[in-house]
Motif scaffolding. Structure first.
Motif, PDB file in Angstrom:
ATOM      1  N   TYR A  39       0.847  -1.120  -0.059  1.00  0.00           N
ATOM      2  CA  TYR A  39      -0.021   0.034  -0.019  1.00  0.00           C
ATOM      3  C   TYR A  39       0.892   1.197   0.012  1.00  0.00           C
ATOM      4  O   TYR A  39       0.702   2.364  -0.605  1.00  0.00           O
ATOM      5  CB  TYR A  39      -0.891   0.020   1.195  1.00  0.00           C
ATOM      6  CG  TYR A  39      -1.693   1.117   1.183  1.00  0.00           C
ATOM      7  CD1 TYR A  39      -2.996   1.366   0.794  1.00  0.00           C
ATOM      8  CD2 TYR A  39      -1.488   2.292   1.993  1.00  0.00           C
ATOM      9  CE1 TYR A  39      -3.863   2.442   0.762  1.00  0.00           C
ATOM     10  CE2 TYR A  39      -2.227   3.443   1.950  1.00  0.00           C
ATOM     11  CZ  TYR A  39      -3.314   3.302   1.398  1.00  0.00           C
ATOM     12  OH  TYR A  39      -4.311   4.586   1.481  1.00  0.00           O
TER      13      TYR A  39
ATOM     14  N   LEU B 249      -7.035  -0.942  -3.249  1.00  0.00           N
ATOM     15  CA  LEU B 249      -6.731  -1.830  -2.205  1.00  0.00           C
ATOM     16  C   LEU B 249      -7.698  -1.546  -1.013  1.00  0.00           C
ATOM     17  O   LEU B 249      -8.362  -2.191  -0.364  1.00  0.00           O
ATOM     18  CB  LEU B 249      -5.306  -1.375  -1.557  1.00  0.00           C
ATOM     19  CG  LEU B 249      -4.298  -1.995  -2.543  1.00  0.00           C
ATOM     20  CD1 LEU B 249      -2.996  -1.496  -2.219  1.00  0.00           C
ATOM     21  CD2 LEU B 249      -4.420  -3.420  -2.458  1.00  0.00           C
ATOM     22  N   ARG B 250      -8.031  -0.220  -0.607  1.00  0.00           N
ATOM     23  CA  ARG B 250      -9.227   0.523   0.196  1.00  0.00           C
ATOM     24  C   ARG B 250     -10.339  -0.115   0.023  1.00  0.00           C
ATOM     25  O   ARG B 250     -10.963  -0.759   0.885  1.00  0.00           O
ATOM     26  CB  ARG B 250      -8.966   2.115   0.618  1.00  0.00           C
ATOM     27  CG  ARG B 250      -7.591   2.294   1.212  1.00  0.00           C
ATOM     28  CD  ARG B 250      -8.065   4.007   1.428  1.00  0.00           C
ATOM     29  NE  ARG B 250      -8.508   4.799   0.387  1.00  0.00           N
ATOM     30  CZ  ARG B 250      -7.493   5.707  -0.382  1.00  0.00           C
ATOM     31  NH1 ARG B 250      -6.233   5.349  -0.369  1.00  0.00           N
ATOM     32  NH2 ARG B 250      -8.056   6.280  -1.470  1.00  0.00           N
ATOM     33  N   SER B 251     -10.852  -0.076  -1.334  1.00  0.00           N
ATOM     34  CA  SER B 251     -12.162  -0.690  -1.404  1.00  0.00           C
ATOM     35  C   SER B 251     -12.138  -2.211  -1.123  1.00  0.00           C
ATOM     36  O   SER B 251     -13.165  -2.710  -0.684  1.00  0.00           O
ATOM     37  CB  SER B 251     -12.384  -0.455  -2.964  1.00  0.00           C
ATOM     38  OG  SER B 251     -13.606  -0.995  -3.166  1.00  0.00           O
TER      39      SER B 251
ATOM     40  N   ARG C 277     -13.976  -6.437   4.784  1.00  0.00           N
ATOM     41  CA  ARG C 277     -14.203  -6.108   6.391  1.00  0.00           C
ATOM     42  C   ARG C 277     -15.832  -6.215   6.411  1.00  0.00           C
ATOM     43  O   ARG C 277     -16.243  -6.949   7.616  1.00  0.00           O
ATOM     44  CB  ARG C 277     -13.555  -4.925   6.761  1.00  0.00           C
ATOM     45  CG  ARG C 277     -13.888  -4.482   8.145  1.00  0.00           C
ATOM     46  CD  ARG C 277     -13.169  -3.344   8.754  1.00  0.00           C
ATOM     47  NE  ARG C 277     -13.879  -2.042   8.060  1.00  0.00           N
ATOM     48  CZ  ARG C 277     -15.109  -1.654   8.682  1.00  0.00           C
ATOM     49  NH1 ARG C 277     -15.313  -2.111   9.805  1.00  0.00           N
ATOM     50  NH2 ARG C 277     -15.466  -0.467   8.401  1.00  0.00           N
TER      51      ARG C 277
ATOM     52  N   TRP D  74     -10.238  -4.162   0.600  1.00  0.00           N
ATOM     53  CA  TRP D  74     -10.285  -4.236   2.107  1.00  0.00           C
ATOM     54  C   TRP D  74     -11.423  -3.714   2.808  1.00  0.00           C
ATOM     55  O   TRP D  74     -12.054  -4.533   3.842  1.00  0.00           O
ATOM     56  CB  TRP D  74      -9.060  -3.398   2.811  1.00  0.00           C
ATOM     57  CG  TRP D  74      -7.780  -3.961   2.313  1.00  0.00           C
ATOM     58  CD1 TRP D  74      -7.422  -5.029   1.812  1.00  0.00           C
ATOM     59  CD2 TRP D  74      -6.627  -3.133   2.417  1.00  0.00           C
ATOM     60  NE1 TRP D  74      -5.993  -4.983   1.421  1.00  0.00           N
ATOM     61  CE2 TRP D  74      -5.393  -3.975   1.808  1.00  0.00           C
ATOM     62  CE3 TRP D  74      -6.446  -1.599   2.811  1.00  0.00           C
ATOM     63  CZ2 TRP D  74      -4.051  -3.389   1.876  1.00  0.00           C
ATOM     64  CZ3 TRP D  74      -5.045  -1.263   2.691  1.00  0.00           C
ATOM     65  CH2 TRP D  74      -4.020  -2.206   2.012  1.00  0.00           C
ATOM     66  N   GLU D  75     -12.048  -2.810   2.528  1.00  0.00           N
ATOM     67  CA  GLU D  75     -13.310  -2.371   2.966  1.00  0.00           C
ATOM     68  C   GLU D  75     -14.675  -3.553   2.747  1.00  0.00           C
ATOM     69  O   GLU D  75     -15.077  -3.928   3.627  1.00  0.00           O
ATOM     70  CB  GLU D  75     -13.842  -1.039   2.693  1.00  0.00           C
ATOM     71  CG  GLU D  75     -14.985  -0.194   3.547  1.00  0.00           C
ATOM     72  CD  GLU D  75     -14.765  -0.066   4.949  1.00  0.00           C
ATOM     73  OE1 GLU D  75     -15.628   0.015   5.503  1.00  0.00           O
ATOM     74  OE2 GLU D  75     -13.574   0.256   5.181  1.00  0.00           O
TER      75      GLU D  75
ATOM     76  N   ARG E 270      -3.938   2.570  -4.485  1.00  0.00           N
ATOM     77  CA  ARG E 270      -4.355   2.486  -3.157  1.00  0.00           C
ATOM     78  C   ARG E 270      -5.998   2.705  -2.927  1.00  0.00           C
ATOM     79  O   ARG E 270      -6.529   2.035  -2.066  1.00  0.00           O
ATOM     80  CB  ARG E 270      -3.914   4.045  -2.524  1.00  0.00           C
ATOM     81  CG  ARG E 270      -2.474   3.802  -2.207  1.00  0.00           C
ATOM     82  CD  ARG E 270      -1.983   5.107  -1.517  1.00  0.00           C
ATOM     83  NE  ARG E 270      -0.421   4.973  -1.199  1.00  0.00           N
ATOM     84  CZ  ARG E 270       0.002   5.387  -0.325  1.00  0.00           C
ATOM     85  NH1 ARG E 270      -0.771   6.495   0.362  1.00  0.00           N
ATOM     86  NH2 ARG E 270       1.331   5.429   0.302  1.00  0.00           N
ATOM     87  N   ARG E 271      -6.557   3.189  -3.731  1.00  0.00           N
ATOM     88  CA  ARG E 271      -8.218   3.421  -3.879  1.00  0.00           C
ATOM     89  C   ARG E 271      -8.768   1.857  -4.159  1.00  0.00           C
ATOM     90  O   ARG E 271      -9.683   1.611  -3.273  1.00  0.00           O
ATOM     91  CB  ARG E 271      -8.638   4.288  -4.978  1.00  0.00           C
ATOM     92  CG  ARG E 271      -8.763   5.725  -4.525  1.00  0.00           C
ATOM     93  CD  ARG E 271      -9.381   6.764  -5.394  1.00  0.00           C
ATOM     94  NE  ARG E 271      -8.641   6.515  -6.928  1.00  0.00           N
ATOM     95  CZ  ARG E 271      -8.041   7.418  -7.423  1.00  0.00           C
ATOM     96  NH1 ARG E 271      -7.392   8.260  -6.459  1.00  0.00           N
ATOM     97  NH2 ARG E 271      -7.295   7.532  -8.596  1.00  0.00           N
TER      98      ARG E 271
END
Length: 67
Positions: free
Chosen positions: A34, A45-47, A53, A49-50, A42-43
C-alpha cells in the motif's frame, strides 16, 4: 521523546500484536504494498479491504483461509 498515541492507532497496534506470525507477515506485506502503490492502486486496495471487512462482519468471508 514522548509520542501521544491516538486511540485508533493504539487499537490497530493491539490487534496486530494479537495476530499470529503468519498473519503479521501478511499484514506487513500488505501495508508495504500500500505504501508504494499509486493513488489509483491505493483506492482499489482500500475498496477491497473495506468490502472484505464488511463481509467478515456480516458473517461471510470473501476470502477463503487455508490453515
Amino acid at each position: 521523546m514522548t509520542i501521544e498515541l491516538d486511540a485508533c492507532v493504539a487499537g490497530v497496534l493491539a490487534r496486530f500484536a494479537a495476530l499470529d506470525v503468519e498473519q503479521q507477515r501478511w499484514f506487513l506485506d500488505s501495508l508495504n504494498g500500500y505504501m508504494y502503490a499509486s493513488a489509483p492502486q491505493r483506492r482499489q486496495l482500500r475498496s477491497t479491504w473495506e468490502n472484505h471487512r464488511h463481509d467478515e462482519v456480516g458473517g461471510r468471508s470473501a476470502v477463503s483461509r487455508q490453515a
